[in-house]
Scaffold this motif. Structure first.
Motif: not given
Length: 402
Positions: A272-276
């Motif tokens: 999720v962090q990478v996507a954001q």
């Protein structure tokens, strides 16, 4: 500019059209384990996953879905749940209507729902259930489970050409054809276009880019982006970022998932962090204040700036759940933590707020700049705590509600 696709509503989440690109993730728990799945859904949602997909592969999993949703609601979490179906989705949704009503979207793979006439019947049954329950459907084609009858037909047609195409090009065409044919069939059964999301997932960067570039010119369905089996650690992050950045920059994609293989003990929320961070780096969305910091060199043998950059970044991220409502717009803040006089003052002036720490041989002082103007000079052993206080005061002044 984002390419225009149909607007799709999934629970309270809107995607497609002019809406921001939506971040989603998927649990890795046994869905039949209600509390474990609830815990991971909550973790992913709080990390920023706006949709959470769960595996629905058994009767026990289907029976668990309403219980999972109920527990999440008791926690005050309005999380649109997506059911991931393979092989037996038509049976599970028919037998467990409460599961069918609870899920916000169904994800199906036309390559493994059956073969021949059986495939069409099962696919139609599942689409009819989506229509009855007013649910969106992601038709997710995957090159690891491509409809073999379709692939064989397209390969045969290619072999009859005077100049046959390369095998990889034929495979790309088969993926797109499978997705579009399935979408058209879904519409014929009765599912409206604004209830359909398409994906054609592959594990190669260049393959994915080429397929989605082609797919986006051949339809206006909402598109889900993501490498399948992206890999572990930096390999998975770099591959996913490379592929998605190219497509997103071209305006292609309405929702993304970063399919990272979790390292042992690593949190699931990493994807999720990478996507954001991909969306924020492309300036498509902002989620948390940006901290820039120099990489360090021979002028910065002290690791003070490294610790300060990390501490500030963690502090800002942890504070965002509270600050999001208290200080609207704070996610757009830019903070600079620099290590010496070479670029320190300049970068600090360009940021909303920045600090230039002393490098080797420089005076043991750290000027702080707010909106390009030096406001204070910090010194001594408490620079980190003092700078954090300066940042908080800046946020209150700039983003506090009047």
């Amino acid at each position: 500019m984002k390419k225009q696709t149909c607007e799709v509503q999934i629970g309270h989440v809107l995607m497609g059209a002019d809406h921001p690109v939506v971040v989603q993730s998927m649990t890795s728990t046994d869905t039949a384990d209600v509390m474990a799945t609830v815990k991971q859904c909550a973790q992913l949602y709080k990390a920023g996953s706006e949709l959470v997909r769960i595996t629905v592969n058994t009767e026990e999993a289907a029976q668990a879905v309403p219980k999972i949703q109920s527990q999440l609601e008791k926690m005050g979490l309005d999380i649109p749940l997506v059911g991931d179906f393979h092989f037996n989705g038509h049976k599970l949704l028919s037998k467990y209507p409460e599961c069918a009503r609870t899920l916000a979207k169904y994800r199906i793979n036309p390559g493994n729902i059956g073969r021949g006439n059986s495939r069409d019947d099962k696919f139609a049954q599942l689409i009819e259930l989506a229509c009855e329950n007013d649910k969106a459907v992601r038709i997710g084609v995957n090159w690891g489970s491509l409809d073999q009858d379709l692939m064989a037909r397209i390969m045969d047609e290619n072999s009859q050409l005077a100049e046959p195409r390369e095998t990889v090009d034929v495979m790309h065409d088969a993926l797109i054809t499978s997705a579009l044919d399935s979408a058209r069939m879904a519409e014929q059964v009765g599912l409206s276009k604004n209830k359909i999301v398409l994906s054609c997932k592959m594990s190669g960067v260049q393959d994915l880019v080429k397929v989605y570039q082609d797919l986006s010119t051949r339809c206006d369905y909402a598109l889900h982006l993501g490498l399948t089996e992206a890999g572990m650690g930096s390999k998975g992050i770099v591959s996913s970022t490379t592929a998605l950045a190219i497509l997103l920059q071209q305006g292609i994609g309405d929702t993304i998932r970063i399919s990272l293989t979790p390292e042992p003990g690593a949190p699931r929320e990493k994807e999720v962090q990478v996507a954001q961070e991909i969306l924020q780096a492309l300036e498509l969305r902002t989620f948390t204040p940006t901290v820039i910091a120099c990489p360090g060199c021979g002028r910065t043998s002290s690791d003070t700036f490294q610790h300060l950059a990390k501490d500030i970044q963690v502090f800002l991220k942890r504070s965002m759940p509270q600050w999001k409502n208290q200080y609207p717009g704070v996610e757009n803040l830019n903070v600079a933590v620099m290590g010496c006089v070479v670029n320190g003052p300049g970068e600090s002036k360009h940021a909303d707020i920045g600090i230039s720490l002393p490098g080797n041989g420089e005076k043991p002082v750290a000027p702080v700049y707010e909106d390009g103007v030096k406001t204070v000079t910090l010194k001594g052993d408490a620079i980190a705590d003092e700078f954090q206080d300066v940042v908080i005061n800046y946020i209150k002044k700039r983003f506090g509600k009047n």
